[in-house]
Each structure stands twice: as C-alpha cells, then as structure tokens.
Design a protein around this motif. Sequence first.
Motif, PDB file in Angstrom:
ATOM      1  N   PRO A  10       0.813  -1.214   0.000  1.00 17.65           N
ATOM      2  CA  PRO A  10       0.000   0.000   0.000  1.00 17.65           C
ATOM      3  C   PRO A  10       0.850   1.270   0.000  1.00 17.65           C
ATOM      4  O   PRO A  10       1.925   1.295   0.583  1.00 17.65           O
ATOM      5  CB  PRO A  10      -0.792  -0.129   1.299  1.00 17.65           C
ATOM      6  N   PRO A  11       0.317   2.327  -0.647  1.00 19.19           N
ATOM      7  CA  PRO A  11      -0.827   2.288  -1.557  1.00 19.19           C
ATOM      8  C   PRO A  11      -0.385   1.792  -2.938  1.00 19.19           C
ATOM      9  O   PRO A  11       0.528   2.353  -3.540  1.00 19.19           O
ATOM     10  CB  PRO A  11      -1.291   3.747  -1.604  1.00 19.19           C
ATOM     11  N   GLY A  14      -3.455   0.775  -8.661  1.00 17.51           N
ATOM     12  CA  GLY A  14      -4.495  -0.199  -9.004  1.00 17.51           C
ATOM     13  C   GLY A  14      -4.377  -0.746 -10.408  1.00 17.51           C
ATOM     14  O   GLY A  14      -4.558  -1.950 -10.640  1.00 17.51           O
ATOM     15  N   ASP A  46      -5.999  -8.311   4.688  1.00 15.25           N
ATOM     16  CA  ASP A  46      -6.812  -7.105   4.772  1.00 15.25           C
ATOM     17  C   ASP A  46      -6.780  -6.348   3.444  1.00 15.25           C
ATOM     18  O   ASP A  46      -5.818  -6.480   2.669  1.00 15.25           O
ATOM     19  CB  ASP A  46      -6.289  -6.188   5.879  1.00 15.25           C
ATOM     20  N   PRO A  47      -7.801  -5.552   3.160  1.00 13.68           N
ATOM     21  CA  PRO A  47      -7.801  -4.751   1.930  1.00 13.68           C
ATOM     22  C   PRO A  47      -6.558  -3.858   1.849  1.00 13.68           C
ATOM     23  O   PRO A  47      -6.102  -3.304   2.848  1.00 13.68           O
ATOM     24  CB  PRO A  47      -9.081  -3.914   2.050  1.00 13.68           C
ATOM     25  N   VAL A  48      -6.022  -3.746   0.634  1.00 11.81           N
ATOM     26  CA  VAL A  48      -4.839  -2.922   0.385  1.00 11.81           C
ATOM     27  C   VAL A  48      -5.280  -1.652  -0.310  1.00 11.81           C
ATOM     28  O   VAL A  48      -5.885  -1.695  -1.392  1.00 11.81           O
ATOM     29  CB  VAL A  48      -3.813  -3.676  -0.484  1.00 11.81           C
ATOM     30  N   ALA A  49      -5.003  -0.509   0.288  1.00 14.05           N
ATOM     31  CA  ALA A  49      -5.391   0.771  -0.299  1.00 14.05           C
ATOM     32  C   ALA A  49      -4.679   0.974  -1.633  1.00 14.05           C
ATOM     33  O   ALA A  49      -3.493   0.666  -1.783  1.00 14.05           O
ATOM     34  CB  ALA A  49      -5.054   1.908   0.657  1.00 14.05           C
ATOM     35  N   ALA A  50      -5.413   1.488  -2.600  1.00 14.25           N
ATOM     36  CA  ALA A  50      -4.843   1.844  -3.899  1.00 14.25           C
ATOM     37  C   ALA A  50      -4.652   3.356  -3.956  1.00 14.25           C
ATOM     38  O   ALA A  50      -5.083   4.098  -3.070  1.00 14.25           O
ATOM     39  CB  ALA A  50      -5.744   1.369  -5.025  1.00 14.25           C
ATOM     40  N   THR A  51      -4.011   3.814  -5.020  1.00 15.03           N
ATOM     41  CA  THR A  51      -3.680   5.233  -5.136  1.00 15.03           C
ATOM     42  C   THR A  51      -4.833   6.048  -5.702  1.00 15.03           C
ATOM     43  O   THR A  51      -4.747   7.268  -5.759  1.00 15.03           O
ATOM     44  CB  THR A  51      -2.457   5.423  -6.049  1.00 15.03           C
ATOM     45  N   ALA A  55      -9.793   0.185  -2.771  1.00 14.34           N
ATOM     46  CA  ALA A  55      -8.906  -0.787  -2.131  1.00 14.34           C
ATOM     47  C   ALA A  55      -9.015  -2.115  -2.864  1.00 14.34           C
ATOM     48  O   ALA A  55     -10.015  -2.413  -3.524  1.00 14.34           O
ATOM     49  CB  ALA A  55      -9.267  -0.965  -0.661  1.00 14.34           C
ATOM     50  N   THR A  76       3.832   1.112  -6.665  1.00 10.19           N
ATOM     51  CA  THR A  76       3.366   1.428  -5.321  1.00 10.19           C
ATOM     52  C   THR A  76       3.960   2.751  -4.862  1.00 10.19           C
ATOM     53  O   THR A  76       5.038   3.160  -5.321  1.00 10.19           O
ATOM     54  CB  THR A  76       3.768   0.324  -4.325  1.00 10.19           C
TER      55      THR A  76
END
Length: 318
Positions: A10-11, A14, A46-51, A55, A76
């Motif tokens: 993260p982030p 995507g 856990d969900p991974v935040a995208a830019t 997520a 990333t």
Amino acid sequence: MHRVAVLLLPPVVGFDATIPTLLFGNAADAGGEALYKVVTCGLSTDPVAATAGFAVLPEAGPEALASADTVVIPGTRYPPARADGVLASEVSAALALIRPGTRLVSICTGAFVLAAAGLLDGRPATTHWKYADTLREMHSQVRVDENVLFVDDGDILTSAGLAAGIDLCLHIIRSDHGTQVANAVAKYCVVPPWREGGQAQFIDRHVLAPDDFSTAATREWAMGRLDEELTVQRMARHAKMSARTFNRRFRAETGQSPGVWVRARRIDRARELLESRDLSVDEVARLSGLGSGGNLRHHLRRGVGMSPTGYRKVFQGV
C-alpha cells in the motif's frame, strides 16, 4: 502449473495490480488449459489501499510468496521504499519467504521495492521515466535505464511505467510459451503484441513538435519488407527525409537506431516462423531477412540461448 504471486504493497497502483492477473490469467495452451495460476497477496489478507480511491482485497497473505515461481511487485507509493529507500521489517520478512531462483518482476515503481531490498545492485533496471532520476539517486548501484519499456535481466525483470507492465508480461509469456500464446493474450486484451521502441518516446524532452514528420509509416512499410535490403538510405527515401534527419527522428520515436530496430523485427519474424511453420532453417532465415541459417543461429543463440531446431522443438513440441 507455473505459480505467479502478485505482492500488493500500500498504496498500490491499481492499474498495475490488474496487469499480471489479467495477462497471465488469460494465457492458455492450444487446448484451452491455463498455463499460470495467479494469486494476489498482501502483508495480510486485509484490503490494500490503492492510489486512486479504492482498495484491493488480496486472496492470500505473504505465505503465498513461498510457493511462487514468479513474484510480481506492481507500482506502489509504499513510503519507506519511495521516500527513504528502505523496507519496513514486515516487508523484508515477506520477501525473505521467496525461494531462491524465483523469478522477480516489478512494474513501474515496484522497482523501488526491489532496489530497497538490494536485489537490483549492479543490475540494469527501469522504472517510470518520471521517477528514474530519483531511483538513480537513491540507489547508485542500480544501472537505471529510463529509455526502455522493460529490462529482462534473466531472473529479475523490471518494466517502465504503467502500461509498460503489459509489454513486460507479454514478453514473459512469449519467452515461456511462444509467440502464438502471447499474441492470443494480446488479442484478447486488445493491445498490440509488442510496442516499438522505448519510453524515450514519451519523455517530455524527447516528444517531437507537432509539425515534425514521423517515421511511423516507414516502419509499417518496412515490416512488410523484412526479407529485402533495408538500409537507412532506402528507408529515408521512403520517408522523404535525408538519412541524417531520418536517423535522428527514428531514434527519438523508438529509442533505437534503424539498424537495431530492423534486426529485432527480423528476429521476431524468424521466431514466429519457427513456431508456426515447418520450414528449413535456411528458408526461415531468408523469409525473415536474416540471410543465412548461420546468421539466424547466431542471433537466436545470442537472444534466447537456443538453436533454431531447439527453439522449434520447445515451441512446437516436436
């Protein structure tokens, strides 16, 4: 089945994260059987935040890295690697799970993670042209080349920014399973099987003025005449330019000299013929413009480490 693990840090970018899952996930043999098993993984599940405001939910935790044959790190903005050139302990621990000999791949700024791990020291590599100078300054032992779409250094491969990850994944599929499989994936994704030149054509300082003539039409013309003599002078005449101007503009648009570009296209053509047709080595050399069987053998051994006969056996299964 070849196992591909895509490590999301993260982030994550995507777009980059979807490239290996889409391309490797759609590579199949003649019978329609999948050639790769692709799994996304994170430092946890856990969900991974995208830019870009969403997520990504990884399928697995870092344990997936331990059984992977190829590990891909998409672009990333992971702060320790991007800002400080280091890795947090949890990322170092995850990378330590990767087995020796596993193929490592980065897309775009994923190269900063490999560099922070010391895996690119003394090696050629690339990243998005906009961040190439930062990578070079942060990791002086990495031989950064911002003019190419991707770098294949054997067990470690890096791509330039964003869509160049598509070029690299197609290259890997082509190297693993041949031109026909890679072309089928490219056709499904509605992208060209390969793009000419490098990202030099997209760097601000290299963009041609709108009133400049392009060499694109001449490149297309040359692709239909690979079995003929294609000198700089002949191509320049077709483009209605002087040889000097043509050579300069060709380099600016493709990142290669005309001679290097023509040779690469001829080798691509020879590989395609070896994979799809039962022609003699001399005939393949003639149709691809490489002249003689000896010349074809030289370039194929230099490029892929195989003789024409060995290459045909691998990709035709004969």
